[in-house]
Design an enzyme around this catalytic site. Sequence first.
Site, PDB file in Angstrom:
ATOM      1  N   HIS A 107       0.736  -1.137  -0.141  1.00 13.62           N
ATOM      2  CA  HIS A 107      -0.037  -0.071  -0.100  1.00 13.62           C
ATOM      3  C   HIS A 107       0.761   1.278  -0.038  1.00 13.62           C
ATOM      4  CE1 HIS A 107      -3.234  -2.914   1.975  1.00 13.62           C
ATOM      5  NE2 HIS A 107      -3.600  -2.717   0.644  1.00 13.62           N
ATOM      6  N   GLY A 108       0.374   2.106  -0.937  1.00 13.14           N
ATOM      7  CA  GLY A 108       1.431   3.177  -1.124  1.00 13.14           C
ATOM      8  C   GLY A 108       1.775   4.269   0.129  1.00 13.14           C
ATOM      9  N   GLU A 151       1.782   3.257   3.095  1.00 16.62           N
ATOM     10  CA  GLU A 151       2.424   2.543   4.265  1.00 16.62           C
ATOM     11  C   GLU A 151       3.788   2.180   3.937  1.00 16.62           C
ATOM     12  OE1 GLU A 151       0.086  -1.092   4.801  1.00 16.62           O
ATOM     13  OE2 GLU A 151      -1.812   0.093   4.994  1.00 16.62           O
ATOM     14  N   ASN A 209      -3.816  -5.066  -2.857  1.00 14.88           N
ATOM     15  CA  ASN A 209      -4.003  -6.436  -2.047  1.00 14.88           C
ATOM     16  C   ASN A 209      -5.495  -6.728  -2.029  1.00 14.88           C
ATOM     17  OD1 ASN A 209      -2.741  -8.257  -0.315  1.00 14.88           O
ATOM     18  ND2 ASN A 209      -3.755  -7.150   1.448  1.00 14.88           N
ATOM     19  N   ARG A 210      -6.194  -6.433  -3.164  1.00 16.69           N
ATOM     20  CA  ARG A 210      -7.308  -6.897  -3.598  1.00 16.69           C
ATOM     21  C   ARG A 210      -7.565  -6.927  -4.793  1.00 16.69           C
ATOM     22  NH1 ARG A 210      -6.839  -5.353   1.315  1.00 16.69           N
ATOM     23  NH2 ARG A 210      -8.124  -4.606   2.493  1.00 16.69           N
ATOM     24  N   HIS A 269       3.352  -4.409   6.130  1.00 20.15           N
ATOM     25  CA  HIS A 269       2.237  -3.398   6.073  1.00 20.15           C
ATOM     26  C   HIS A 269       2.161  -2.332   7.456  1.00 20.15           C
ATOM     27  CE1 HIS A 269      -0.395  -5.142   2.794  1.00 20.15           C
ATOM     28  NE2 HIS A 269       0.504  -6.333   3.303  1.00 20.15           N
ATOM     29  N   TYR A 296     -10.878  -9.318  10.070  1.00 16.60           N
ATOM     30  CA  TYR A 296     -11.847  -8.530   9.126  1.00 16.60           C
ATOM     31  C   TYR A 296     -11.457  -9.346   7.716  1.00 16.60           C
ATOM     32  CZ  TYR A 296      -8.229  -5.416   7.698  1.00 16.60           C
ATOM     33  OH  TYR A 296      -7.097  -4.795   7.222  1.00 16.60           O
ATOM     34  N   GLU A 339       1.632  -6.618   9.960  1.00 11.42           N
ATOM     35  CA  GLU A 339       1.773  -5.151  10.357  1.00 11.42           C
ATOM     36  C   GLU A 339       2.817  -4.850  11.430  1.00 11.42           C
ATOM     37  OE1 GLU A 339      -0.780  -3.542   9.051  1.00 11.42           O
ATOM     38  OE2 GLU A 339      -2.157  -4.823   7.922  1.00 11.42           O
TER      39      GLU A 339
END
Length: 486
Positions: free
Chosen positions: A130-131, A133, A191-192, A231, A291, A313
Amino acid sequence: MNNLFFFFCLLFASLFKLSFSRGGFPTSINVSGVENCSFAASARHLFADIKVSLAEEMHLKRLEELAKDYMSNSDLENAIMSFNRRCSGISRVYSIGKSVLGVPLWVMEISDKPGKEEAEPAFKYIGNVHGDEPVGRELLILLANWLCDNYMKDPLATLIVDNVHLHILPSMNPDGFSLRKRGNANNIDLNRDFPDQFFHMNDDPGAHQPETKAIMRWLDEMHFTASASLHGGALVANYPWDGTEDKKKYYYGCPDDETFRYMASIYSRSHHNMSLSEEFPGGITNGAYWYPIYGGMQDWNYLHAGCFELTLEISDDKWPNASELPTLFEYNKMSMLNLVASVVKTGIHGRIFSSDEGRPIPASIAIKGLNSTIHARETLADYHRLLVPAGKYEVIATMPGYKSRSTRIVLGEEAMTVDFVMDPAITPINSFLQRGWNCSLPGLHLEVFFILVLILVSVFLCFLLKRRVVLNYPKQRQSKRSVLGV
């Protein structure tokens, strides 16, 4: 006075209409009953919209200020190339593709024999999925340099370099980083963007983002045993599955759930404070229980390539002050090292050979009771299977054209070598040849010999048939002449 009030109401109404027409809100405002000025509700929406826009603008300004002390994409590329020059004896740099905006996706490979095939496990780290992060990209550069500086000095660094092929992709999403947003330049969450096991999404290979395609090609080319993506926004080691069949939130473990819990715990326990989490017991979590997400890279790695991937994370703050990066590296360093070392120090490893010629064969390895299979590499036929230590397992090797082999093991705290020698399956042709011909042909399979014999017999029969036709041709002409009275 009433006329003036009416005029201002109409003026504001027209302004609201212009604003809402592009923002997704209603484009008409009821100005009947001017005394009530009933557009007040719409005004609240507008002011809320303005408040959000101001908040986003302030957030971007804050990120721009923070980013000044982070490596830009150019700085990151220079750092990668500088590392490679400084540590050329144990590294190589290569690109797996480019981002939407054409930024190369550079990978650093660290090994005592970089770029050469060895019967060793391969591990990959991916940062900046993710940009917004960016901590992972910074920590992975620090990790590479630490391994370079401590090779042949620190036992753990030496173990990793000598026995693992470590591949590090510091930034999967350089465009998102430069734009200060989560998605890539097309505003897609990478990531989707992977094929999903539960729902028919991302099934069209041509529709994936360039960064996603690069990762998928990479997995097809390299035989990774395990991996992790870094992440930010929480402090926890996440493991499959990431989704559920009904999209509801609950614990949904994959076939290797125990092994994934063990891997996640290696990272968490080695971390400065991850295992002390009050939100996540032991500092680990099942993704679907936290989630559910769909189209994630973690599950796709495991399903498509048998690669055991964690989603790590590593920082509560997605974009902490750059002055905190050395501390964050110290907090995560042993976790990152121990996770890589686990692919050598635990589980079972071995090679698979054919009994007739001793050549390596790329068989499949399964564990009885687990609906999960990994494959030995095509060229060297080596496999590396992660398992929870101190357990009893039945290991089964299968290969088309060969008899399956199995063995029962008791795995201790350290890794175990389990090689297999597999016998070719006895087909009816093989059986006939072995009983009737009883011949020994070194260097040739009996099947190949039998095919050659059939080819030779066919050629010989064709020759005889042709010769017969040629010999009979004069007789046929003589018969015709007699009939015609010539």
